[in-house]
Design an enzyme around this catalytic site. Structure first.
Site, mmCIF file in Angstrom:
data_model
loop_
_atom_site.group_PDB
_atom_site.id
_atom_site.type_symbol
_atom_site.label_atom_id
_atom_site.label_comp_id
_atom_site.label_asym_id
_atom_site.label_seq_id
_atom_site.Cartn_x
_atom_site.Cartn_y
_atom_site.Cartn_z
ATOM 1 N N GLN A 173 18.629 72.173 22.392
ATOM 2 C CA GLN A 173 18.220 71.169 22.579
ATOM 3 C C GLN A 173 18.716 70.116 21.185
ATOM 4 O OE1 GLN A 173 13.905 69.354 23.464
ATOM 5 N NE2 GLN A 173 14.304 67.666 22.857
ATOM 6 N N CYS A 194 14.083 66.150 26.048
ATOM 7 C CA CYS A 194 13.599 67.863 26.813
ATOM 8 C C CYS A 194 14.011 67.363 27.635
ATOM 9 C CB CYS A 194 12.443 68.517 26.136
ATOM 10 S SG CYS A 194 10.971 67.075 26.043
ATOM 11 N N HIS A 250 6.103 68.101 25.531
ATOM 12 C CA HIS A 250 7.428 69.524 25.765
ATOM 13 C C HIS A 250 7.189 69.124 27.034
ATOM 14 C CE1 HIS A 250 11.271 70.666 24.342
ATOM 15 N NE2 HIS A 250 10.926 72.095 25.026
ATOM 16 N N ASP A 253 13.661 76.496 27.772
ATOM 17 C CA ASP A 253 13.392 75.284 26.806
ATOM 18 C C ASP A 253 14.076 75.210 25.485
ATOM 19 O OD1 ASP A 253 12.406 74.246 24.733
ATOM 20 O OD2 ASP A 253 10.183 76.000 24.412
#
Length: 229
Positions: free
Chosen positions: A87, A93, A166, A181
């Site tokens: 990211q 996100c 998140h 992630d």
């Protein structure tokens, strides 16, 4: 860092966003109301991905550092077929999690022509950080994200607001459950799973997030699954 308006953890908003990206209506995001077997049984099948919204705080950052150190020392198995991106855009996100969920299920989701199909084709052979940079510069996905982020039940915060929530996605690839992630250095392999058991196995992984911070109540779960009839 470029910053987008944050996406709300709201299936209606996510589904409109996905439709704009070219995801067919046969697949949709749906709320998951809890991790108990009875509540998981309410989720339409098949499930392709579980998306967790969780708080970022000192406990989570400490665990993230320990987890990274452990994997750096001991290694882990990661499928060559896995699509993983970093990211590089602030507040993106939610979009990164949805891209992870969709990109790792392209054998089941027949994407229509549109910005996401083009993006995935363009970035399939890129390194994770290169994919993140490509998203930052992708006008089609950025436009669709901005339009969706302005909808929902709550007023969108200012794009410069530093958020402490998140999104992460859990997917099954080649028989393993991966936590994807964009803030982390690499995917996290949570062990064996299958297309039939991904919801239960991903729920177990999500339960560990909650157990690390039992006094925190700001968790939300959404499944990318077959659209309810």
């Amino acid at each position: 860092m470029v910053r987008w308006l944050p996406l709300e953890s709201n299936p209606a908003v996510m589904n409109k966003f996905m439709a704009g990206l070219g995801v067919p209506g046969a697949w949709a995001c749906t709320d998951v109301y809890g991790l108990d077997d009875e509540l998981l049984a309410m989720v339409p099948q098949p499930v392709l991905s579980l998306i967790l919204l969780h708080p970022i705080n000192d406990k989570e950052e400490e665990f993230k550092a320990q987890e990274e150190e452990k994997i750096n020392a001991g290694g882990q198995e990661v499928s060559d077929s896995l699509y993983f991106m970093k990211q590089c855009v602030g507040n993106a996100c939610g979009t990164v999690a949805l891209i992870h969920a969709i990109a790792n299920n392209q054998g089941k989701i027949e994407l229509e022509d549109g910005p996401l199909k083009e993006f995935l084709e363009k970035t399939k052979d890129m390194a994770p950080d290169e994919k993140g940079t490509a998203l930052e510069n992708d006008e089609g996905i950025s436009k669709a994200h901005e339009e969706s982020a302005q909808e929902g039940q709550t007023e969108a915060p200012d794009r410069d607001t530093k958020l402490d929530m998140h999104f992460v996605a859990f997917v099954e690839v080649d028989g393993n459950l991966y936590e994807l992630d964009g803030r982390k250095k690499f995917p996290i392999n949570h062990g064996a799973t299958s297309a039939d058991t991904i919801l239960k196995d991903a729920a177990s992984a999500c339960r560990k997030f909650i157990e690390r911070d039992p006094e925190e109540a700001r968790f939300a779960l959404v499944a990318l699954a077959s659209a309810a009839e």
